[in-house]
Design an enzyme around this catalytic site. Structure first.
Site, PDB file in Angstrom:
ATOM      1  N   SER A 211     -39.258 -55.158 -24.487  1.00 24.27           N
ATOM      2  CA  SER A 211     -39.011 -56.466 -25.093  1.00 24.27           C
ATOM      3  C   SER A 211     -39.963 -56.715 -26.246  1.00 24.27           C
ATOM      4  O   SER A 211     -41.085 -56.201 -26.269  1.00 24.27           O
ATOM      5  CB  SER A 211     -39.198 -57.576 -24.054  1.00 24.27           C
ATOM      6  OG  SER A 211     -40.575 -57.758 -23.758  1.00 24.27           O
ATOM      7  N   ASP A 212     -39.509 -57.493 -27.231  1.00 27.80           N
ATOM      8  CA  ASP A 212     -40.460 -58.044 -28.191  1.00 27.80           C
ATOM      9  C   ASP A 212     -41.428 -58.923 -27.399  1.00 27.80           C
ATOM     10  O   ASP A 212     -41.113 -59.389 -26.302  1.00 27.80           O
ATOM     11  CB  ASP A 212     -39.726 -58.857 -29.262  1.00 27.80           C
ATOM     12  CG  ASP A 212     -40.532 -58.981 -30.545  1.00 27.80           C
ATOM     13  OD1 ASP A 212     -41.766 -58.764 -30.494  1.00 27.80           O
ATOM     14  OD2 ASP A 212     -39.949 -59.296 -31.590  1.00 27.80           O
ATOM     15  N   TRP A 213     -42.594 -59.137 -27.946  1.00 26.44           N
ATOM     16  CA  TRP A 213     -43.665 -59.786 -27.195  1.00 26.44           C
ATOM     17  C   TRP A 213     -43.295 -61.233 -26.845  1.00 26.44           C
ATOM     18  O   TRP A 213     -43.261 -62.110 -27.703  1.00 26.44           O
ATOM     19  CB  TRP A 213     -44.954 -59.713 -28.009  1.00 26.44           C
ATOM     20  CG  TRP A 213     -45.773 -58.481 -27.740  1.00 26.44           C
ATOM     21  CD1 TRP A 213     -47.103 -58.446 -27.456  1.00 26.44           C
ATOM     22  CD2 TRP A 213     -45.346 -57.110 -27.699  1.00 26.44           C
ATOM     23  NE1 TRP A 213     -47.523 -57.147 -27.233  1.00 26.44           N
ATOM     24  CE2 TRP A 213     -46.471 -56.304 -27.380  1.00 26.44           C
ATOM     25  CE3 TRP A 213     -44.125 -56.479 -27.880  1.00 26.44           C
ATOM     26  CZ2 TRP A 213     -46.406 -54.921 -27.250  1.00 26.44           C
ATOM     27  CZ3 TRP A 213     -44.052 -55.093 -27.756  1.00 26.44           C
ATOM     28  CH2 TRP A 213     -45.178 -54.337 -27.449  1.00 26.44           C
TER      29      TRP A 213
END
Length: 784
Positions: free
Chosen positions: A279-281
């Site tokens: 996932s993106d952060w």
């Protein structure tokens, strides 16, 4: 416990021995930028960090701070409680502590140490090269430098499409065109992974704006996703990319990190992706939904695991889903440098060479009245703050803080001597005014307009005024994240050179280009509009109320300008040279069966000028007649050719059946139709110099079949004869209601309807016979 991670074969045994809690920990980062380490299983922590521009020192320092905070807490007997961290894991704690430390340093007057990080040309510069070889070489050099800092995985490349020139992260992206990004993005992935470092292609999918970026609802036609926004990702996966980053935004109702259609149906089932989805952060704020959708690794960490444990125990999260995520993560870790502990040493000269090669190939000459290249015996004056301090990369996660940046002003002094170079103060001997202008871009905010910075504009105005008074000449250098408004200045300057954002070697290479040490050969990888209101997404970009509608569909970039007959300021693929080139001969076969062979387009190109240089031969395709809407032209091949003066070479560009295909939404399939196609050869999307026709032979997807509409079938006497003969009836009578009110209904739908079925069964035909009759009709249709 006996299992240890040694190879992929060991992964199955480890998973069988892991507790539920251990599996839950494995699918969440162990720190802001590391995966979870489990020494008891021989599992190391894999270090991932931004970006393809180079080492993000803020993230690098923040990770060190977090590791120390965690170690100190453990030593004190009060370990940090991961359950209290929230969806950003330990990242906010690390960044907050880092900010306090920085403030304290400033209070104490502590000097910053020398930062010698390499900053590589960002995506927009890579796109302007139109050269996969130099992009791949840049990827290799980048991987080696990142590896020298112990990095196992680079969060990049960013292959999102440049939908609108105001996008804050436009400078990180390669191009507006899906074919071009497929070639260049895949080259970057190959370069990175050839050096043993893992690439993470991002952000899947359609992460094309910063406004409301943490969850904007994007309404995108599936055909636009398939033809425009997906191809770059698919090409990177086919090139072997081991990880994919899921995006913040929603696509058609579902957040990307929790979007099963994106992450499972498309990515894994259709494209056969075998790697890790990370996932993106902070994007996987619902950890259970993310795992169910196919997001393997939630970042950043550490986050709480009790929600996962509870979901498994209650049956809301099948153990098989969790096991799959763990398996995917371990399979990538076992092949990574984290496992081998074999890191590169930094070779700065090698890095500089790779950066400079990209910049030489990416420098776009937009205008030149003969002023460039300059003679060596010339006095010049620089204007604009960027002359001495160019913007080297976008701000945000791709930012690289370094003291190694070069400037055109410093390079000019080195080349010409301090007595011949001045800054914002012309002398009586000054004949050349060089002005560097631009506009910056960043993660987290889109640009408000296409104007250059106001202080840059004032510097340009002053320089033009002085030059006009002194009968001098003005060279404009565009150091920007994307296109800027130049309309009122283009006729008042003598040359325009556009490096966009450059990395640390840009200042040097800009001046080298001005002095003719090399011949600029960059081509625009996006369309440069005259006005913001000409752009495809105007009034659709950014959206409102956290929603945006991709109303332009597949008509992104030059496709839009062609369709609307809008003249851009500079077209896609445009770029001048210090020499001239001619296409001298083009050969395209008259007929090609693309089921068996590619279309071989042979093009002879000659350097007709007096200086060596490179030209990008671009091949566009247009389908003459199509059942569904297709653009006026689409890039389907290109080749960058270096030629000495007078030299001529013949190149071959191959166009495959897949290159000719369009996504037909009615059937949910990629299809290529037989028929006549126009092959257009040019040096930009507007400068088409040769056209040829080719008759494409292949199976006709719109031939007679069960999917053909009854309205189309009854127009053809052969089809009517086949149906009537096998059905022993008159189709025009049986289908009269459909022909009057629903002629678009397919023959298959009609056949399976109650009316036709009733008539056939009244003949005494069994279901088996009815099915056989349908099969006979299909067999005869195939022969037509």
């Amino acid at each position: 416990m006996s299992a240890k991670l040694t190879d992929r074969e060991s992964v199955k045994q480890i998973i069988s021995e892991m507790t539920l809690e251990e599996k839950a920990r494995m699918v969440i980062g162990g720190s802001p930028f590391h995966t979870e380490a489990m020494p008891e299983y021989g599992i190391p922590a894999m270090y991932m960090i931004d970006s393809c521009n180079g080492l993000n020192s803020m993230e690098y320092t923040g990770e060190k701070i977090y590791q120390k905070l965690a170690a100190d807490a453990d030593s004190a007997g009060h370990p940090l409680d991961r359950e209290k961290n929230g969806y950003m894991g330990g990242l906010l704690l690390a960044l907050g502590t880092m900010m306090k430390m920085q403030i304290e340093k400033e209070k104490n007057g502590e000097a910053e140490g020398m930062k010698e990080y390499g900053c590589y040309p960002p995506g927009i510069a890579l796109g302007s090269t139109w050269n996969p070889d130099v992009v791949e070489a840049c990827g290799r050099a980048l991987a080696k430098e990142m590896s020298s800092y112990g990095i196992d995985m680079i969060l990049g490349p960013n292959v999102n499409i440049q939908r609108d020139p105001l996008c804050g992260r436009l400078g990180e992206n390669f191009t507006e065109d899906p074919y071009l990004v497929s070639k260049l993005g895949a080259a970057m992935v190959k370069g990175i992974q050839e050096e043993g470092v893992v690439a993470c292609v991002k952000h899947f999918a359609a992460n094309n704006q910063e406004k409301d970026r943490m969850g904007v609802e994007e309404h995108i036609p599936e055909r636009a996703l398939r033809e425009i926004y997906f191809p770059g990702f698919r090409a990177c996966i086919e090139a072997g990319c081991k990880t994919v980053m899921s995006a913040y935004n929603k696509v058609n109702g579902s957040p990307c990190a929790m979007n099963e259609w994106l992450l499972t149906d498309v990515l894994r089932n259709e494209w056969n992706f075998q790697g890790v989805v990370v996932s993106d952060w902070g994007a996987a704020y619902d950890q259970i939904s993310a795992i169910l959708a196919g997001n393997d690794l939630t970042m950043p960490g550490p986050r709480g695991i009790q929600c996962i444990v509870q979901a498994v125990e209650e049956g809301r999260l099948p153990m098989e889903k969790l096991n799959n995520a763990v398996r995917n993560i371990l399979n990538v870790i076992v092949d990574s440098t984290a496992m081998r502990r074999q890191y590169h040493s930094l070779n700065q000269s090698e890095s500089f060479e790779a950066m400079e090669n990209v910049l030489r190939e990416s420098m776009v000459l937009l205008k030149n009245d003969g002023t460039l290249p300059l003679r060596k015996d010339v006095d010049i004056v620089f204007y604009g703050k960027r002359s001495r301090n160019m913007t080297i990369c976008p701000a945000g996660s791709s930012n690289v803080e370094t003291d190694l940046a070069t400037s055109p002003y410093e390079r000019a002094i080195e080349m010409l001597g301090v007595e011949h170079v001045s800054f914002e103060k012309a002398t009586e001997q000054t004949k050349i005014w060089i002005v560097v202008v631009g506009a910056d871009g960043r993660e987290g905010a889109d640009r408000e307009h296409m104007n250059m910075d106001e202080d840059d504009r004032k510097a340009l105005e002053k320089a033009i005024f002085e030059a006009e008074q002194a009968d001098g000449k003005v060279i404009l250098v565009v150091n920007a994240t994307g296109p800027i408004n130049l309309g009122e200045y283009v006729d008042r300057v003598n040359a325009i050179l556009c490096p966009f954002l450059t990395g640390i070697r840009g200042g040097k290479i800009v001046m080298d280009a001005i002095m003719g040490l090399f011949n600029p050969s960059g081509k625009l990888a996006l369309t440069w509009p005259k006005h913001e209101y000409d752009t495809p997404a105007f009034k659709n970009f950014g959206g409102e109320n956290k929603e945006v509608w991709y109303g332009e569909g597949i008509y992104v970039g030059y496709r839009w300008y062609d369709a609307r007959h809008i003249e851009p300021f500079y077209p896609f693929g445009y770029g001048l040279s210090y020499t001239t080139f001619n296409v001298t001969d083009v050969k395209v076969p008259e007929n090609v069966n693309v089921e068996e062979n590619a279309i071989s387009v042979q093009i002879a190109i000659k350097n007709t000028g007096t200086m060596s240089g490179s030209e990008v031969v671009q091949v566009y395709v247009h389908e003459e007649e199509c059942v569904f809407d297709r653009p006026e032209k689409e890039l389907k091949g290109f080749c960058k050719v270096f030629l000495e003066p007078g030299e001529e070479r013949t190149i071959t560009v191959q166009i495959t059946k897949e290159d000719l295909a369009g996504y037909y939404m009615e059937w949910g399939e990629w299809i290529t139709q037989p028929g006549e196609y126009e092959i257009m050869i040019g040096t930009s999307s507007k400068n088409i110099v040769e056209c040829r026709k080719v008759n494409v032979l292949c199976r006709n997807p719109f031939g007679f079949s069960g999917r053909t509409s009854i309205g189309e079938l009854v127009k053809d006497s052969r089809a009517v004869e086949i149906m009537n003969h096998i059905m022993e009836d008159d189709i025009r009578i049986l289908a009269h209601v459909a022909l009057d009110f629903a002629p678009d209904k397919s023959f298959e739908e009609l056949w399976n309807g109650t009316e036709i079925q009733g008539v056939l069964k009244k003949k005494g035909w069994s279901e088996k016979v009815v099915k056989e009759k349908y099969g006979q009709i299909m067999e005869e249709f195939e022969k037509c």
